[in-house]
Write a protein that holds these residues in place. Structure first.
Motif, PDB file in Angstrom:
ATOM      1  N   LEU A  13      44.413 -25.879  51.599  1.00 14.08           N
ATOM      2  CA  LEU A  13      43.386 -26.894  51.863  1.00 14.08           C
ATOM      3  C   LEU A  13      42.025 -26.237  52.126  1.00 14.08           C
ATOM      4  CD1 LEU A  13      42.773 -29.896  52.201  1.00 14.08           C
ATOM      5  CD2 LEU A  13      43.401 -29.668  54.610  1.00 14.08           C
ATOM      6  N   LEU A  14      42.017 -25.185  52.930  1.00 16.42           N
ATOM      7  CA  LEU A  14      40.754 -24.508  53.212  1.00 16.42           C
ATOM      8  C   LEU A  14      40.223 -23.799  51.962  1.00 16.42           C
ATOM      9  CD1 LEU A  14      38.623 -23.868  55.395  1.00 16.42           C
ATOM     10  CD2 LEU A  14      39.700 -21.644  55.513  1.00 16.42           C
ATOM     11  N   LEU A  15      41.091 -23.167  51.200  1.00 18.01           N
ATOM     12  CA  LEU A  15      40.652 -22.516  49.960  1.00 18.01           C
ATOM     13  C   LEU A  15      40.000 -23.535  49.031  1.00 18.01           C
ATOM     14  CD1 LEU A  15      43.664 -20.132  49.284  1.00 18.01           C
ATOM     15  CD2 LEU A  15      41.369 -19.475  50.043  1.00 18.01           C
ATOM     16  N   SER A  16      40.589 -24.711  48.931  1.00 19.14           N
ATOM     17  CA  SER A  16      40.021 -25.770  48.107  1.00 19.14           C
ATOM     18  C   SER A  16      38.658 -26.205  48.643  1.00 19.14           C
ATOM     19  CB  SER A  16      40.991 -26.954  48.060  1.00 19.14           C
ATOM     20  OG  SER A  16      40.430 -28.027  47.349  1.00 19.14           O
ATOM     21  N   ALA A  17      38.557 -26.353  49.956  1.00 17.41           N
ATOM     22  CA  ALA A  17      37.283 -26.756  50.573  1.00 17.41           C
ATOM     23  C   ALA A  17      36.205 -25.707  50.323  1.00 17.41           C
ATOM     24  CB  ALA A  17      37.478 -26.978  52.069  1.00 17.41           C
ATOM     25  N   LEU A  18      36.562 -24.434  50.412  1.00 20.63           N
ATOM     26  CA  LEU A  18      35.595 -23.360  50.166  1.00 20.63           C
ATOM     27  C   LEU A  18      35.119 -23.382  48.712  1.00 20.63           C
ATOM     28  CD1 LEU A  18      37.193 -20.488  52.263  1.00 20.63           C
ATOM     29  CD2 LEU A  18      34.978 -21.586  52.685  1.00 20.63           C
ATOM     30  N   HIS A  19      36.036 -23.604  47.789  1.00 25.13           N
ATOM     31  CA  HIS A  19      35.641 -23.723  46.379  1.00 25.13           C
ATOM     32  C   HIS A  19      34.668 -24.889  46.204  1.00 25.13           C
ATOM     33  CE1 HIS A  19      37.827 -20.864  43.852  1.00 25.13           C
ATOM     34  NE2 HIS A  19      38.803 -20.936  44.742  1.00 25.13           N
ATOM     35  N   LEU A  21      32.704 -26.212  48.350  1.00 28.54           N
ATOM     36  CA  LEU A  21      31.448 -25.928  49.026  1.00 28.54           C
ATOM     37  C   LEU A  21      30.616 -24.883  48.279  1.00 28.54           C
ATOM     38  CD1 LEU A  21      29.901 -26.496  51.719  1.00 28.54           C
ATOM     39  CD2 LEU A  21      31.159 -24.574  52.693  1.00 28.54           C
ATOM     40  N   LEU A  22      31.267 -23.843  47.766  1.00 25.93           N
ATOM     41  CA  LEU A  22      30.545 -22.701  47.216  1.00 25.93           C
ATOM     42  C   LEU A  22      30.340 -22.725  45.707  1.00 25.93           C
ATOM     43  CD1 LEU A  22      32.205 -19.888  49.374  1.00 25.93           C
ATOM     44  CD2 LEU A  22      29.979 -20.976  49.723  1.00 25.93           C
ATOM     45  N   ASP A  23      31.278 -23.288  44.959  1.00 31.51           N
ATOM     46  CA  ASP A  23      31.181 -23.288  43.491  1.00 31.51           C
ATOM     47  C   ASP A  23      29.857 -23.863  42.969  1.00 31.51           C
ATOM     48  OD1 ASP A  23      33.497 -21.939  42.794  1.00 31.51           O
ATOM     49  OD2 ASP A  23      34.704 -23.751  42.622  1.00 31.51           O
ATOM     50  N   PRO A  24      29.335 -24.945  43.550  1.00 31.40           N
ATOM     51  CA  PRO A  24      28.082 -25.498  43.017  1.00 31.40           C
ATOM     52  C   PRO A  24      26.840 -24.643  43.308  1.00 31.40           C
ATOM     53  CG  PRO A  24      29.254 -27.143  44.339  1.00 31.40           C
ATOM     54  CD  PRO A  24      29.930 -25.836  44.544  1.00 31.40           C
ATOM     55  N   MET A  25      26.948 -23.682  44.206  1.00 29.04           N
ATOM     56  CA  MET A  25      25.779 -22.887  44.580  1.00 29.04           C
ATOM     57  C   MET A  25      25.428 -21.884  43.483  1.00 29.04           C
ATOM     58  SD  MET A  25      26.423 -22.085  48.630  1.00 29.04           S
ATOM     59  CE  MET A  25      24.873 -21.205  48.786  1.00 29.04           C
ATOM     60  N   PRO A  26      24.191 -21.899  43.011  1.00 25.19           N
ATOM     61  CA  PRO A  26      23.782 -20.906  42.026  1.00 25.19           C
ATOM     62  C   PRO A  26      23.804 -19.510  42.650  1.00 25.19           C
ATOM     63  CG  PRO A  26      21.940 -22.384  42.577  1.00 25.19           C
ATOM     64  CD  PRO A  26      23.128 -22.822  43.366  1.00 25.19           C
ATOM     65  N   GLY A  27      24.243 -18.548  41.862  1.00 24.70           N
ATOM     66  CA  GLY A  27      24.274 -17.168  42.335  1.00 24.70           C
ATOM     67  C   GLY A  27      25.540 -16.786  43.079  1.00 24.70           C
ATOM     68  N   ILE A  28      26.482 -17.717  43.157  1.00 22.57           N
ATOM     69  CA  ILE A  28      27.770 -17.452  43.810  1.00 22.57           C
ATOM     70  C   ILE A  28      28.845 -17.370  42.743  1.00 22.57           C
ATOM     71  CG2 ILE A  28      29.577 -18.420  45.303  1.00 22.57           C
ATOM     72  CD1 ILE A  28      27.237 -17.591  46.928  1.00 22.57           C
ATOM     73  N   GLU A  29      29.676 -16.345  42.833  1.00 16.00           N
ATOM     74  CA  GLU A  29      30.827 -16.226  41.940  1.00 16.00           C
ATOM     75  C   GLU A  29      32.055 -15.966  42.799  1.00 16.00           C
ATOM     76  OE1 GLU A  29      32.596 -13.436  38.356  1.00 16.00           O
ATOM     77  OE2 GLU A  29      30.623 -12.968  39.194  1.00 16.00           O
ATOM     78  N   ILE A  30      32.955 -16.943  42.840  1.00 15.88           N
ATOM     79  CA  ILE A  30      34.221 -16.732  43.539  1.00 15.88           C
ATOM     80  C   ILE A  30      35.119 -15.985  42.569  1.00 15.88           C
ATOM     81  CG2 ILE A  30      36.228 -17.810  44.611  1.00 15.88           C
ATOM     82  CD1 ILE A  30      34.356 -20.090  45.468  1.00 15.88           C
ATOM     83  N   VAL A  31      35.380 -14.709  42.884  1.00 14.55           N
ATOM     84  CA  VAL A  31      36.105 -13.851  41.948  1.00 14.55           C
ATOM     85  C   VAL A  31      37.615 -13.937  42.108  1.00 14.55           C
ATOM     86  CG1 VAL A  31      34.203 -12.243  41.602  1.00 14.55           C
ATOM     87  CG2 VAL A  31      35.825 -11.834  43.466  1.00 14.55           C
ATOM     88  N   GLY A  32      38.076 -14.502  43.218  1.00 11.79           N
ATOM     89  CA  GLY A  32      39.515 -14.627  43.400  1.00 11.79           C
ATOM     90  C   GLY A  32      39.844 -15.154  44.781  1.00 11.79           C
ATOM     91  N   GLU A  33      41.141 -15.319  44.986  1.00 10.57           N
ATOM     92  CA  GLU A  33      41.616 -15.758  46.292  1.00 10.57           C
ATOM     93  C   GLU A  33      42.976 -15.154  46.559  1.00 10.57           C
ATOM     94  OE1 GLU A  33      43.531 -20.100  45.691  1.00 10.57           O
ATOM     95  OE2 GLU A  33      41.356 -20.075  45.516  1.00 10.57           O
ATOM     96  N   ALA A  34      43.295 -15.048  47.840  1.00  7.71           N
ATOM     97  CA  ALA A  34      44.588 -14.524  48.275  1.00  7.71           C
ATOM     98  C   ALA A  34      45.084 -15.392  49.419  1.00  7.71           C
ATOM     99  CB  ALA A  34      44.441 -13.074  48.720  1.00  7.71           C
TER     100      ALA A  34
END
Length: 124
Positions: A13-19, A21-34
């Motif tokens: 749930l938190l990983l989804s929330a972070l995506h 929140l952060l995915d729409p931000m320009p200059g951010i690249e979520i490269v992976g998750e664990a």
């Protein structure tokens, strides 16, 4: 230049929330998750993120243990701890491990976004 972020938390749930929140931000690249600390160390080695958003309380290896291990790396990523617990011990441990800080999971929008924007400004 984008800020490469690795998300490490055992909560889907938190990983989804972070995506979200952060995915729409320009200059951010979520490269992976664990989903646990051990996997987080492996992914960090493989993906070479600039920043790890790291849960403190996780199975197999705590976030504090992950940060301790990463300290020995020549090009260690920056670490920002996420937690549900407002505990002075975590604040002190984060400082001792060289982390950027500790953010409460309930304060992501208010506290995380300004920190991310500050890090992005430092990169330019």
């Amino acid at each position: 230049m984008s800020l490469k972020i690795l998300l490490v938390d055992n909560s889907a749930l938190l990983l989804s929330a972070l995506h979200h929140l952060l995915d729409p931000m320009p200059g951010i690249e979520i490269v992976g998750e664990a989903r646990d600390g051990s996997e987080g160390v492996c992914k960090a080695k493989e993906l070479q993120p600039d920043l790890i958003l790291l849960d403190i309380a996780m199975p197999k290896m705590t976030g504090l243990d992950v940060a301790l291990r990463l300290q020995s790396w020549a090009l260690a990523p920056k670490i920002l701890f996420l937690t549900m617990y407002d505990d002075i011990f975590y604040q002190d441990a984060a400082r001792d491990l060289g982390a950027l800080g500790v953010i409460g999971k309930t304060d992501l929008v208010a506290d995380l976004l300004p920190m991310i924007q500050h890090l992005m400004a430092e990169q330019t």
